[in-house]
Write a protein that holds these residues in place. Structure first.
Motif, PDB file in Angstrom:
ATOM      1  N   ASP A  37       0.808  -1.226   0.000  1.00  0.00           N
ATOM      2  CA  ASP A  37       0.000   0.000   0.000  1.00  0.00           C
ATOM      3  C   ASP A  37       0.843   1.279   0.000  1.00  0.00           C
ATOM      4  O   ASP A  37       0.728   2.119   0.893  1.00  0.00           O
ATOM      5  CB  ASP A  37      -0.939   0.012   1.217  1.00  0.00           C
ATOM      6  CG  ASP A  37      -1.802  -1.233   1.304  1.00  0.00           C
ATOM      7  OD1 ASP A  37      -2.197  -1.742   0.243  1.00  0.00           O
ATOM      8  OD2 ASP A  37      -2.061  -1.697   2.424  1.00  0.00           O
ATOM      9  N   ALA A  39       2.188   4.983  -0.448  1.00  0.00           N
ATOM     10  CA  ALA A  39       1.596   6.319  -0.536  1.00  0.00           C
ATOM     11  C   ALA A  39       2.736   7.323  -0.676  1.00  0.00           C
ATOM     12  O   ALA A  39       3.295   7.777   0.321  1.00  0.00           O
ATOM     13  CB  ALA A  39       0.759   6.615   0.704  1.00  0.00           C
ATOM     14  N   GLN A 102      -2.145   7.395   4.249  1.00  0.00           N
ATOM     15  CA  GLN A 102      -1.465   8.445   3.503  1.00  0.00           C
ATOM     16  C   GLN A 102      -1.168   9.626   4.412  1.00  0.00           C
ATOM     17  O   GLN A 102      -1.915   9.909   5.352  1.00  0.00           O
ATOM     18  CB  GLN A 102      -2.302   8.936   2.305  1.00  0.00           C
ATOM     19  CG  GLN A 102      -1.537   9.911   1.401  1.00  0.00           C
ATOM     20  CD  GLN A 102      -2.391  10.488   0.291  1.00  0.00           C
ATOM     21  OE1 GLN A 102      -3.438   9.951  -0.044  1.00  0.00           O
ATOM     22  NE2 GLN A 102      -1.953  11.597  -0.279  1.00  0.00           N
ATOM     23  N   ASP A 155      -8.568   2.502   3.521  1.00  0.00           N
ATOM     24  CA  ASP A 155      -7.746   3.105   2.457  1.00  0.00           C
ATOM     25  C   ASP A 155      -7.968   4.601   2.257  1.00  0.00           C
ATOM     26  O   ASP A 155      -8.372   5.054   1.172  1.00  0.00           O
ATOM     27  CB  ASP A 155      -7.997   2.385   1.127  1.00  0.00           C
ATOM     28  CG  ASP A 155      -7.686   0.906   1.176  1.00  0.00           C
ATOM     29  OD1 ASP A 155      -7.117   0.464   2.188  1.00  0.00           O
ATOM     30  OD2 ASP A 155      -8.002   0.204   0.215  1.00  0.00           O
ATOM     31  N   THR A 157      -7.248   8.486   1.362  1.00  0.00           N
ATOM     32  CA  THR A 157      -6.350   9.339   0.579  1.00  0.00           C
ATOM     33  C   THR A 157      -6.761  10.780   0.832  1.00  0.00           C
ATOM     34  O   THR A 157      -7.948  11.075   0.990  1.00  0.00           O
ATOM     35  CB  THR A 157      -6.397   9.010  -0.920  1.00  0.00           C
ATOM     36  OG1 THR A 157      -5.473   9.859  -1.631  1.00  0.00           O
ATOM     37  CG2 THR A 157      -7.775   9.198  -1.495  1.00  0.00           C
ATOM     38  N   TRP A 159      -6.190  15.167   0.108  1.00  0.00           N
ATOM     39  CA  TRP A 159      -5.743  16.173  -0.863  1.00  0.00           C
ATOM     40  C   TRP A 159      -6.092  17.560  -0.341  1.00  0.00           C
ATOM     41  O   TRP A 159      -7.193  17.788   0.148  1.00  0.00           O
ATOM     42  CB  TRP A 159      -6.433  15.956  -2.217  1.00  0.00           C
ATOM     43  CG  TRP A 159      -6.048  16.975  -3.244  1.00  0.00           C
ATOM     44  CD1 TRP A 159      -6.747  18.104  -3.616  1.00  0.00           C
ATOM     45  CD2 TRP A 159      -4.862  16.966  -4.026  1.00  0.00           C
ATOM     46  NE1 TRP A 159      -6.050  18.789  -4.582  1.00  0.00           N
ATOM     47  CE2 TRP A 159      -4.888  18.115  -4.853  1.00  0.00           C
ATOM     48  CE3 TRP A 159      -3.768  16.108  -4.109  1.00  0.00           C
ATOM     49  CZ2 TRP A 159      -3.873  18.425  -5.749  1.00  0.00           C
ATOM     50  CZ3 TRP A 159      -2.760  16.404  -5.001  1.00  0.00           C
ATOM     51  CH2 TRP A 159      -2.812  17.543  -5.819  1.00  0.00           C
ATOM     52  N   TRP A 213      -6.857   7.000  -4.743  1.00  0.00           N
ATOM     53  CA  TRP A 213      -5.739   7.944  -4.685  1.00  0.00           C
ATOM     54  C   TRP A 213      -6.140   9.178  -5.477  1.00  0.00           C
ATOM     55  O   TRP A 213      -6.434   9.092  -6.661  1.00  0.00           O
ATOM     56  CB  TRP A 213      -4.475   7.328  -5.282  1.00  0.00           C
ATOM     57  CG  TRP A 213      -3.307   8.284  -5.246  1.00  0.00           C
ATOM     58  CD1 TRP A 213      -2.929   9.172  -6.205  1.00  0.00           C
ATOM     59  CD2 TRP A 213      -2.386   8.450  -4.170  1.00  0.00           C
ATOM     60  NE1 TRP A 213      -1.829   9.879  -5.807  1.00  0.00           N
ATOM     61  CE2 TRP A 213      -1.467   9.461  -4.550  1.00  0.00           C
ATOM     62  CE3 TRP A 213      -2.241   7.854  -2.919  1.00  0.00           C
ATOM     63  CZ2 TRP A 213      -0.428   9.878  -3.723  1.00  0.00           C
ATOM     64  CZ3 TRP A 213      -1.199   8.271  -2.098  1.00  0.00           C
ATOM     65  CH2 TRP A 213      -0.316   9.266  -2.503  1.00  0.00           C
ATOM     66  N   HIS A 215      -5.441  12.867  -7.174  1.00  0.00           N
ATOM     67  CA  HIS A 215      -4.335  13.626  -7.760  1.00  0.00           C
ATOM     68  C   HIS A 215      -4.941  14.749  -8.608  1.00  0.00           C
ATOM     69  O   HIS A 215      -6.026  14.595  -9.168  1.00  0.00           O
ATOM     70  CB  HIS A 215      -3.467  12.719  -8.642  1.00  0.00           C
ATOM     71  CG  HIS A 215      -2.255  13.400  -9.195  1.00  0.00           C
ATOM     72  ND1 HIS A 215      -1.118  13.608  -8.440  1.00  0.00           N
ATOM     73  CD2 HIS A 215      -1.986  13.900 -10.438  1.00  0.00           C
ATOM     74  CE1 HIS A 215      -0.204  14.217  -9.193  1.00  0.00           C
ATOM     75  NE2 HIS A 215      -0.711  14.408 -10.396  1.00  0.00           N
ATOM     76  N   TYR A 225      -7.621   4.141  -8.548  1.00  0.00           N
ATOM     77  CA  TYR A 225      -8.126   3.176  -7.573  1.00  0.00           C
ATOM     78  C   TYR A 225      -7.933   1.744  -8.073  1.00  0.00           C
ATOM     79  O   TYR A 225      -7.777   1.476  -9.264  1.00  0.00           O
ATOM     80  CB  TYR A 225      -9.614   3.423  -7.303  1.00  0.00           C
ATOM     81  CG  TYR A 225     -10.445   3.635  -8.550  1.00  0.00           C
ATOM     82  CD1 TYR A 225     -10.982   2.555  -9.255  1.00  0.00           C
ATOM     83  CD2 TYR A 225     -10.689   4.919  -9.042  1.00  0.00           C
ATOM     84  CE1 TYR A 225     -11.735   2.750 -10.407  1.00  0.00           C
ATOM     85  CE2 TYR A 225     -11.435   5.129 -10.183  1.00  0.00           C
ATOM     86  CZ  TYR A 225     -11.958   4.038 -10.876  1.00  0.00           C
ATOM     87  OH  TYR A 225     -12.697   4.231 -12.019  1.00  0.00           O
ATOM     88  N   HIS A 264      -2.512  -1.557  -4.867  1.00  0.00           N
ATOM     89  CA  HIS A 264      -2.756  -0.255  -4.247  1.00  0.00           C
ATOM     90  C   HIS A 264      -1.731   0.700  -4.836  1.00  0.00           C
ATOM     91  O   HIS A 264      -0.540   0.378  -4.878  1.00  0.00           O
ATOM     92  CB  HIS A 264      -2.589  -0.335  -2.730  1.00  0.00           C
ATOM     93  CG  HIS A 264      -3.058   0.902  -2.010  1.00  0.00           C
ATOM     94  ND1 HIS A 264      -4.217   0.940  -1.279  1.00  0.00           N
ATOM     95  CD2 HIS A 264      -2.528   2.140  -1.910  1.00  0.00           C
ATOM     96  CE1 HIS A 264      -4.375   2.151  -0.756  1.00  0.00           C
ATOM     97  NE2 HIS A 264      -3.355   2.902  -1.132  1.00  0.00           N
ATOM     98  N   SER A 265      -2.167   1.863  -5.279  1.00  0.00           N
ATOM     99  CA  SER A 265      -1.262   2.713  -6.048  1.00  0.00           C
ATOM    100  C   SER A 265      -1.239   4.145  -5.539  1.00  0.00           C
ATOM    101  O   SER A 265      -2.099   4.583  -4.781  1.00  0.00           O
ATOM    102  CB  SER A 265      -1.671   2.715  -7.524  1.00  0.00           C
ATOM    103  OG  SER A 265      -2.962   3.285  -7.665  1.00  0.00           O
ATOM    104  N   GLY A 266      -0.217   4.869  -5.980  1.00  0.00           N
ATOM    105  CA  GLY A 266      -0.087   6.296  -5.743  1.00  0.00           C
ATOM    106  C   GLY A 266       0.665   6.900  -6.908  1.00  0.00           C
ATOM    107  O   GLY A 266       1.502   6.238  -7.538  1.00  0.00           O
TER     108      GLY A 266
END
Length: 692
Positions: A37, A39, A102, A155, A157, A159, A213, A215, A225, A264-266
């Motif tokens: 996972d 971040a 995160q 999970d 995220t 911003w 995630w 952005h 996601y 799981h990404s970022g």
């Protein structure tokens, strides 16, 4: 000088993973523990990737969170022990239930939004806060969840938009979101849910699963996601608003080439380049339950869409910059670790490979043929020496270029030492840009950091004005020794942010006094930085040390060391409204030995300005007292009677002076050698005298 010494803390254990020793591979980027996972977060010139701390094996057994950081995207520095665990939350989180998370920075603080398994059942979002990106993080809500419990709540995220509004998103199988207040630990309004079930894929079926995630790029919002259920892909949708509606964008990463059945990404943009983080299962045990962070570089499509990205073994091929070996490099900074294996029964070989001493991370218990690879090291026209900081029973390291069996640049027979010490070894044919391999041939020692020198870069450590600073006496903080980075001072970055008084990396700021005179102070300080001063102590004694400092931060200050041995506790500065208003604090020291020594002032916490400090005793600590002449010339005093006091102010008796110096008269009167306060009988002025 010796290595950077700090207080001893607990030893940190890391799991040895079964990654193949492959000099070409760079994925996963963390090889010493399972790191699901990811971040990634950009903090100025640094990228830090926050991950889980997974036990691996047959289920998602995660206890705590960790972080590694980089400035070049190829060499990653393990920042040490668990920076946050379920135990940090006052009993509202169960053990081994720490899921994706995160971090975001706001108003000088770092906020960590994490998934926990609630002790009340279900999952929940908790938030912790710290003063530094590597923590330690503490519960920000006094044992209360921010959201939940609810089994959907995983999970998070976060911003902070261009207008300053902060948003939090989370959830499986639904996408939840809410506004955050300015304090970042409360919601501003109700929790809402986004319908991701229609119109997001060509088939019209739901593709959103979990792991959102957020952005933003060129005024467009990207929601990235995990999608399509299990096995998971990574997809994305876009919107012109942080609240949607979201339009299906496509699949970024499909299954294949070692990706786990969950993902799981970022995504970050850094230094004009873009990077996609995810986790894979490229190790020999555990499969999809043993996941580790990987990264791929990519280029955005001209129309702002995200291309399809494949999982590779290579990772980032071109560094952001070459590594500078002429500054301190932490031993745990590496692109790859080799020689650690998982036993064939499927259990773990537990390697005490990364340890923690206070805030000081170092390598320990390294076996033969263990190695670390450091990429793209720029040795310029040539380096003549390598200095390594070690302690322990001694051993042997070889430094190779290009591979663990490539050309030998140095053979380092590490001497035994019970404390940290720097050891210097000659280099051969060390020039240009190379990948370097530190190969352990005989273990038994701990390894803290290393750096190189050339005849051009080597500068001896000497007093700033060629004369050691006298103690007792006052020292201007900006008058630290000459000698350069990691000798006379250690600065976390190479930039001179103050731009005043001196031209090295130490940040010095100008002070405008009320009387319109100009002065200087150390500024832009960060935790762990230090400066050193060559001092000449005139008598072995304990002292009072007075410091003039300014800060608007909490819990910051300095600590003093003599020859790497601490002589004070942390001396905290008084918090003010800003960094322009200075106040004086004081503390007691341990005994400082007589003679010439190296005094280190180490910064504790972030952002404190230091103007000056003064070592004094008794009357001399009063602002109106007269300092001992630095020349130490014996003053001839007219015939008088003088009252003699100890340095605590206690009256010791009267002495008659008959044409010789006061010091000689005091000694002749039977007083033992030492420092005394003297005042002419009937007068108010007091001065200090050194009696030999």
């Amino acid at each position: 000088m010796g290595c950077n010494m700090k207080k001893t803390s607990k030893i940190l254990l890391a799991f040895g993973l079964g990654f193949a020793s492959n000099a070409l591979a760079e994925n996963p980027i963390i090889q010493t523990y399972y790191s699901p996972d990811p971040a990634p977060v950009v903090f100025g010139d640094t990228v830090c990737v926050y991950t889980g701390n997974d036990e691996g094996g047959s289920f998602f057994t995660m206890h705590g969170w960790r972080v590694s950081c980089t400035t070049d995207m190829v060499n990653w520095t393990d920042m040490g022990e668990l920076i946050l665990t379920n135990e940090s939350f006052g009993g509202n989180a169960k053990k081994n239930g720490d899921w994706a998370a995160q971090v975001v920075r706001r108003n000088g603080k770092y906020y960590y939004y994490v998934t926990v398994e609630s002790t009340r059942g279900g999952r929940a979002i908790n938030v912790a806060v710290a003063d530094k990106p590597e923590g330690p993080f503490k519960d920000a809500r006094n044992g209360q969840h921010l959201a939940g419990p609810n089994w959907d709540y995983i999970d998070p995220t976060v911003w902070i938009d261009d207008d300053g509004q902060a948003w939090l998103y989370w959830g499986n199988p639904k996408l939840y979101y809410a506004k955050l207040k300015e304090n970042m630990i409360e919601f501003d309004g109700d929790i809402k849910v986004t319908d991701m079930s229609r119109g997001f894929s060509p088939s019209g079926n739901s593709v959103y699963t979990e792991g959102p995630w957020i952005h933003k790029r060129d005024k467009k919002y990207y929601m990235i996601y995990a999608s399509h259920g299990v096995p998971e892909k990574i997809s994305y949708s876009t919107s012109d608003s942080p609240t949607g509606p979201w339009k299906w964008g496509g699949v970024i990463m499909d299954q294949g080439n070692g990706t786990a059945f969950t993902n799981h990404s970022g995504l970050i943009d850094f230094k004009g380049r873009s990077f996609f983080f995810y986790h894979n299962q490229k190790n020999v045990s555990g499969g999809g339950y043993s996941r580790s962070t990987a990264v791929e570089e990519f280029t955005w499509n001209a129309d702002g869409t995200i291309p399809t990205i494949k999982s590779t073994n290579d990772g980032v091929k071109k560094p952001i910059k070459n590594l500078d070996p002429f500054t301190r490099v932490e031993a745990e900074t590496k692109s790859w670790v080799g020689g650690i294996n998982v036993d064939k029964s499927g259990g773990y070989t537990i390697i005490k490979h990364v340890a923690k001493q206070g805030d000081n991370v170092y390598l320990t218990n390294m076996g033969s043929n263990f190695y670390t690879k450091v990429r793209s090291v720029d040795m310029g026209d040539g380096a003549d020496r390598i200095i390594v900081c070690t302690r322990g029973n001694g051993g042997k390291i070889e430094l190779h270029a290009k591979s663990e069996t490539g050309a030998t640049l140095a053979t380092m027979n590490i001497p035994a030492s019970s404390s940290w010490q720097e050891n210097t070894f000659d280099l051969k044919d060390a020039a240009g840009v190379e990948d370097l391999f530190f190969v352990v041939k005989q273990g038994g020692f701990d390894f803290d950091y290393w750096y190189m020198e050339s005849e051009k870069t080597a500068v001896p450590q000497t007093p700033f004005k060629e004369v050691a600073s006298a103690i007792p006496g006052k020292i201007e903080a900006e008058d630290y020794d000459v000698g350069g980075h990691n000798k006379a001072f250690y600065d976390n970055d190479r930039e001179n942010k103050g731009g005043a008084y001196r031209e090295d990396e130490v940040d010095i700021v100008q002070i405008d006094s009320a009387d319109k005179s100009k002065g200087f102070a150390l500024g832009y300080t960060e935790d762990g930085e230090w400066v050193e001063y060559t001092i000449d102590n005139q008598i072995a004694s304990e002292y009072t040390v007075r410091l003039n400092m300014a800060t608007a931060s909490d819990d910051v200050g300095v600590q003093f060391f003599i020859d790497d041995k601490e002589i004070t506790d942390v001396i905290k500065a008084e918090k003010g409204e800003d960094w322009d208003h200075y106040s004086t604090v004081e503390a007691k020291t341990k005994e400082i030995p007589k003679g010439e020594h190296v005094l280190r002032m180490q910064i504790v916490g972030n952002f404190v300005n230091v103007d000056w400090f003064k070592f004094c005793m008794g009357f001399d600590c009063e602002e109106s007292s007269i300092a001992l002449p630095k020349s130490r010339v014996e003053l001839q005093i007219p015939e008088k009677i003088y009252a003699v006091f100890g340095m605590t102010g206690k009256f010791l008796g009267n002495v008659e002076v008959n044409g010789q110096s006061v010091a000689k008269s005091i000694r002749a009167a039977g007083f033992t050698p030492g420092v005394y306060m003297v005042r002419s009988v009937g007068q108010s002025k007091t001065f200090r005298v050194l009696v030999k």
